[in-house]
Design an enzyme around this catalytic site. Structure first.
Site, PDB file in Angstrom:
ATOM      1  N   HIS A 235     -10.507   2.372  -1.425  1.00 20.07           N
ATOM      2  CA  HIS A 235     -10.710   1.937  -0.039  1.00 20.07           C
ATOM      3  C   HIS A 235     -11.461   0.621  -0.071  1.00 20.07           C
ATOM      4  O   HIS A 235     -12.489   0.454   0.568  1.00 20.07           O
ATOM      5  CB  HIS A 235     -11.437   3.010   0.777  1.00 20.07           C
ATOM      6  CG  HIS A 235     -10.608   3.488   1.928  1.00 20.07           C
ATOM      7  ND1 HIS A 235     -11.138   3.845   3.137  1.00 20.07           N
ATOM      8  CD2 HIS A 235      -9.271   3.623   2.057  1.00 20.07           C
ATOM      9  CE1 HIS A 235     -10.154   4.203   3.954  1.00 20.07           C
ATOM     10  NE2 HIS A 235      -9.022   4.089   3.321  1.00 20.07           N
TER      11      HIS A 235
ATOM     12  N   HIS B 124       0.816  -1.204   0.000  1.00 13.84           N
ATOM     13  CA  HIS B 124       0.000   0.000   0.000  1.00 13.84           C
ATOM     14  C   HIS B 124       0.855   1.263   0.000  1.00 13.84           C
ATOM     15  O   HIS B 124       0.540   2.233  -0.668  1.00 13.84           O
ATOM     16  CB  HIS B 124      -0.902  -0.038   1.233  1.00 13.84           C
ATOM     17  CG  HIS B 124      -2.024   0.928   1.192  1.00 13.84           C
ATOM     18  ND1 HIS B 124      -3.191   0.664   0.522  1.00 13.84           N
ATOM     19  CD2 HIS B 124      -2.161   2.164   1.727  1.00 13.84           C
ATOM     20  CE1 HIS B 124      -4.009   1.698   0.642  1.00 13.84           C
ATOM     21  NE2 HIS B 124      -3.410   2.626   1.375  1.00 13.84           N
TER      22      HIS B 124
END
Lengths: 246, 752
Positions: free
Chosen positions: B96, B49
């Site tokens: 998300h 990430h």
């Protein structure tokens, strides 16, 4: 076009440019839109900070839309206790003009400056879309000069816009000509299908019995610019300005 | 140094998602074994990430430059594009997905919050938001719960934050049953020269943390987003953050105010990996170090461990470095907005090599001592080249031949029309978008004038007046990408550009959200590589460089395998002249309807083939880049020459659905004819690319014909706008009222 009004605050009958104040609460988000809309009428418009105690001589005070204090606890429930509300309430009690739009209407209701309350939409969902409004009151400044046979296309954007008042209060509102607008369809019929939030008797806006405090859920300031393809809101905002001249 | 606990082992490292090789690398960097706090730091900063370790090599191949580019990909929190008049647009898309899979409401809400912070941390005022969503089979209660939660999360956060949500896209396919995708896009405006940077320098300058207090939410969230979803994932619920849009609104206003003072050296929002991410990225960029006293961080609960404070992903926080001596001014602004503002440390010198170190103290003890540079992307974070291999199904899909499915008969048309107009992938999204405030800011020009892309005036508090509008869209048909990742990604770029062109805008730049499965699976990685190659080529041809974005791997579950490869394109366009605005709605009865571009005998990967004929295996629809560019050039000219009344690109559902959408938006009907040279289903419902439906008034027709005869693009007159009814080859396929009702209410009825 510059509009003039009498300055009631000093009771001196000389002409002065009308001044509009838009209160900024923490979480207000339609404050700039209200400023832009009123400025488009060539008026002097100022933002009034919620922590201040000075209305800066404004003739018309506007409580804008948004989520004041996050609308935590209950919509408008905290904002009504903001420092500047002392002066706003005093202004209204003096007969000064006060308008609440959307969250501003919810704050007015919480402050009991207009009758009734605003509940969660019956759909339990936030709703943002164009709806139609039919002017009702023939005696209130905001609606008296509007075309009562016309449906005005105005946006709504709220989760808690279901107007409610008890039977007694509702009877007083009707008897006293205090209902400003009802939701209607494009043809002007106030049907259940045209009621976007379950408001009692399709009520979209009301005023106080003295007719100087106006609350409405729909956003006329969002329909006040030709660039956005809808100027129906201009007719409504204009009433506040032209009628004061009379 | 914290030495009370035994030092962590390779096994602990593995539990934190750190590979044995990576553990060795950490030992080399530090010259010793890391303690638990330090290992946690490396684990989040080197997670997929934050580090893009499995993607960065390929991302670097994307075109990243043009005359208008003020910040290239990766240089700042979001891309920055010069839009003239001394203004720049900052825009970005971010996923998300993993939090939304577990807790759709907070997952989606904090996605909206995070992307907006990326925009306003640069000093830009956000003016519009979009989102791109993928869900599973809508007949499953779980999917409906996810859709309901995500929609409400986006709405509650975005509505209170007060920036309009002006468009987006939603697709449903069973491949997203376990892993929904939630990609949020935001665009903001900043004056060139007033852009804030994510940097840190000047020895002794104070470091502040501002906004919300720090809690235990979202710890190891970045690591969590770097794993497959499994049954154990619900054990990670604390990894999902909780959003507070009211706080975000205050933080927006306070942040823009402090940036306007000119005393801000650097500022960065805290999203993934929290304080450690901001301190390390800003320090590495500014080639300085920092000393931070974790005791001074306002926390929500007492006795938080050092790693908890460092890694917390509590929302609505910023790290700010300001000029020494200006503390009082900054403090005053945050007091005005009733926000926390605490000095937690100061900038320290770096050795001659610019490799500053980060020193974190807790209770007077040094608890971590790490070099900033080695933590970050472009610094010491690992970069991997993964193996990839074409999946077997690709060749199978390519074998599809149209003659294996029957053509539709005229008698079938009503049935197909009803199927498509009410299909969740095609029908109106009003059940969703009416829950979003699309009008706050009085800048959305699409409310009363629908078009293929959203048009938003460049307008807002503190933004100098201009006539310009931005034109924005998000696009990706992942079914096409799954069938052929190279072509599918090209189509995603082409469609985004086509949407902007059909609206009267000029495409400028791209932000991408690359949603894929597990990168360690060679077939999945092949999807990624091919999609990046296709996207890169397309972006180069459209002169729309990629300004940044987000990679989301591990959208994959043990039960359902990977999702369709979904490289979502967010494209920014510009409309200099408001008169060039074009809408998609038919205007007057009697206007002539034309098709720009060539029909094809192609139904591949169409909604018709996939869900009506139930054929899942087919290649991507026909796409030719030269043809696409030619069609877009012609449409641009038709708009500026005022030769058309409406323009709408043909996409999902094909020509019939495009014409129906234009008719519905205008409250009209139509009568069109098919072309005997093509199969009826391919002509009406095929999704071959590079086609646009336009309507032309009687006054424009001569000029239109004259212009098109000289244009090197095929076009054909296909029918005319009528009062009502949708007529094909002289036969009423569906009444307009029925069509409108099906189209408008289908999703709401499913969700009721």
């Amino acid at each position: 076009m510059t509009l003039y009004t009498y300055d009631f605050s000093t009771y001196d009958y000389y002409l002065c440019p009308m001044k509009v104040g838009v209160v900024v609460f923490p979480g207000s988000n339609c404050d700039q839109d209200a400023v832009d809309a009123f400025e488009s009428f060539d008026l002097s418009v100022v933002k009034l900070w919620h922590k201040d105690h000075d209305l800066q001589g404004c003739d018309l005070v506007v409580l804008p839309g948004g989520f004041s204090y996050g609308d935590y606890l209950r919509t408008g429930a905290v904002a009504r206790f903001s420092p500047i509300m002392t002066e706003v309430i005093a202004h209204a009690n003096r007969g000064g003009y006060l308008m609440g739009i959307c969250n501003g209407f919810q704050i007015l209701a919480e402050a009991q400056l207009v009758p009734g309350v605003l509940l969660r939409n019956t759909s339990q969902q936030y709703v943002c879309k164009n709806i139609y409004l039919k002017p009702q009151s023939t005696s209130a400044l905001l609606t008296a000069g509007l075309d009562h046979d016309r449906a005005y296309k105005i946006p709504i954007a709220h989760g808690d816009g279901c107007y409610f008042a008890n039977n007694e209060a509702l009877a007083r509102l009707n008897d006293n000509d205090q209902v400003l607008f009802r939701y209607c369809d494009e043809a002007g019929n106030s049907t259940d299908a045209a009621n976007p939030n379950g408001s009692l008797d399709n009520i979209a806006g009301v005023c106080n019995d003295r007719r100087n405090v106006f609350g409405m859920m729909p956003h006329p300031e969002r329909a006040a610019d030709a660039a956005l393809g809808n100027t129906d809101g201009r007719y409504i905002l204009e009433q506040l300005l032209t009628a004061v001249l009379a | 140094m914290e030495l009370l606990d035994p030092l962590p082992t390779v096994e602990t490292a593995r539990k934190l998602g750190v590979l044995p090789d990576e553990f060795d690398r950490i030992v080399t960097i530090l010259g010793r074994q890391p303690n638990f706090t330090e290992l946690s730091i490396f684990s989040v900063m080197w997670s997929e990430h934050c580090s893009y370790k499995n993607s960065i090599i390929w991302l670097k191949t994307l075109p990243r430059d043009s005359d208008r580019m003020l910040a290239k990909a990766g240089e700042e929190n979001a891309g920055l594009v010069d839009i003239g008049d001394g203004l720049a647009c900052s825009f970005k898309i971010e996923s998300h997905n993993h939090p939304s899979a577990l807790e759709p409401y907070q997952g989606a809400a904090t996605g909206v919050g995070g992307i907006n912070r990326d925009i306003f941390t640069m000093g830009a005022r956000p003016i519009a938001q979009l989102n791109s969503l993928r869900f599973g089979d809508l007949s499953l209660p779980k999917t409906r719960r996810l859709l309901r939660g995500v929609t409400k999360g986006i709405g509650d956060y975005g509505n209170a934050f007060g920036i309009p949500t002006v468009g987006g896209e939603i697709y449903f396919d069973e491949c997203y049953n376990t892993n929904p995708l939630v990609n949020a896009f935001s665009a903001g405006i900043v004056e060139i020269g007033k852009v804030a940077k994510a940097t840190s320098y000047g020895v002794g300058n104070p470091v502040f943390i501002v906004g919300s207090a720090t809690g235990k939410d979202g710890i190891h969230g970045a690591t969590f987003a770097s794993e497959d979803i499994s049954a154990a994932s619900t054990d990670k619920l604390p990894a999902v953050q909780v959003g507070d849009p009211f706080m975000e609104k205050l933080l927006l206003e306070a942040t823009l105010e402090i940036i306007a003072t000119g005393y801000v050296i650097g500022i960065q929002d805290m999203g993934a990996a929290g304080i450690i991410c901001s301190t390390s990225e800003m320090s590495a960029k500014g080639e300085h170090g920092m000393v931070i006293d974790l005791d001074k961080v306002p926390t929500r609960q007492p006795n938080m461990a050092p790693f908890e404070i460092l890694l917390s992903e509590s929302q609505e926080r910023m790290l700010v470095v300001i000029e020494k001596g200006k503390e009082g001014i900054i403090q005053g602004i945050f007091d005005k907005w009733d926000l926390h503002c605490a000095q937690i440390g100061e900038v320290t010198a770096a050795p001659a090599d610019g490799m500053g170190r980060l020193h974190f103290y807790r209770y007077g003890q040094l608890v971590a001592d790490v070099p900033a540079h080695d933590l970050v992307l472009g610094g010491g974070a690992p970069q991997y080249r993964r193996d990839y291999k074409e999946p077997a199904y690709i060749k199978e899909f390519a074998k599809f031949r149209i003659n294996t499915v029957p053509d539709v008969t005229p008698a079938d048309l009503g049935d197909v029309a009803r199927h498509l107009l009410s299909h969740p992938n095609i029908c109106s999204r009003r059940w969703v978008y009416e829950q979003y405030d699309s009008m706050v800011g009085t800048a959305n020009r699409s409310t009363n004038a629908p078009s293929d892309a959203a048009v938003v005036r460049v307008k807002g508090a503190g933004i100098p007046k201009t006539d310009k509008s931005i034109v924005i869209t998000v696009d990706c048909n992942s079914r096409y990408v799954n069938a052929n990742p190279f072509t599918g990604a090209q189509i995603a770029v082409a469609e985004a550009a086509r949407n902007i062109v059909c609206t009267g805008g000029e495409p400028l730049a791209v932000t991408n959200n690359l949603n894929f499965g597990n990168p360690y699976v060679p077939e999945v990685y092949w999807h990624f590589v091919e999609a990046v190659k296709g996207m890169g080529e397309a972006c180069a041809r459209f002169a729309t460089p990629v300004t940044g974005g987000n990679v989301s791997f591990y959208n994959q579950s043990s039960d359902d395998g990977p999702v369709f490869p979904t490289p979502t394109i967010g494209m920014l366009g510009l409309m200099e002249n408001p008169d060039n605005r074009m809408t998609l709605n038919f205007q007057n009865e009697g206007d002539t309807i034309y098709l720009i571009g060539s029909p094809q005998n192609d139904v591949a990967s169409s909604e018709y083939l996939y869900s009506y004929r139930k054929v899942k295996a087919s290649p991507a629809p026909a796409f030719d880049m030269e043809q696409e560019l030619a069609v877009q050039t012609i449409v641009k000219q038709l708009i500026t020459k005022k030769l058309i009344r409406s323009a709408h690109d043909i996409s999902d559902g094909g020509l019939f659905v495009a014409v129906a959408e234009s008719a519905m938006a205008g409250g009209r009907g139509f009568a069109i004819n098919t072309d005997g040279e093509y199969r009826r289903d391919a002509y009406l419902f095929g999704e071959s690319q590079s086609r646009v439906i336009v309507s032309v008034s009687a006054e424009q027709q001569a000029g239109f014909e004259q212009f098109m005869q000289k244009a090197h693009v095929s076009y054909s007159q296909i029918g005319s706008v009528t009062a009502s009814d949708y007529v094909v080859d002289g036969q009423v396929v569906i009444a307009s009222d029925t069509a409108t009702s099906l189209y408008n209410n289908a999703l709401g009825e499913i969700m009721a």
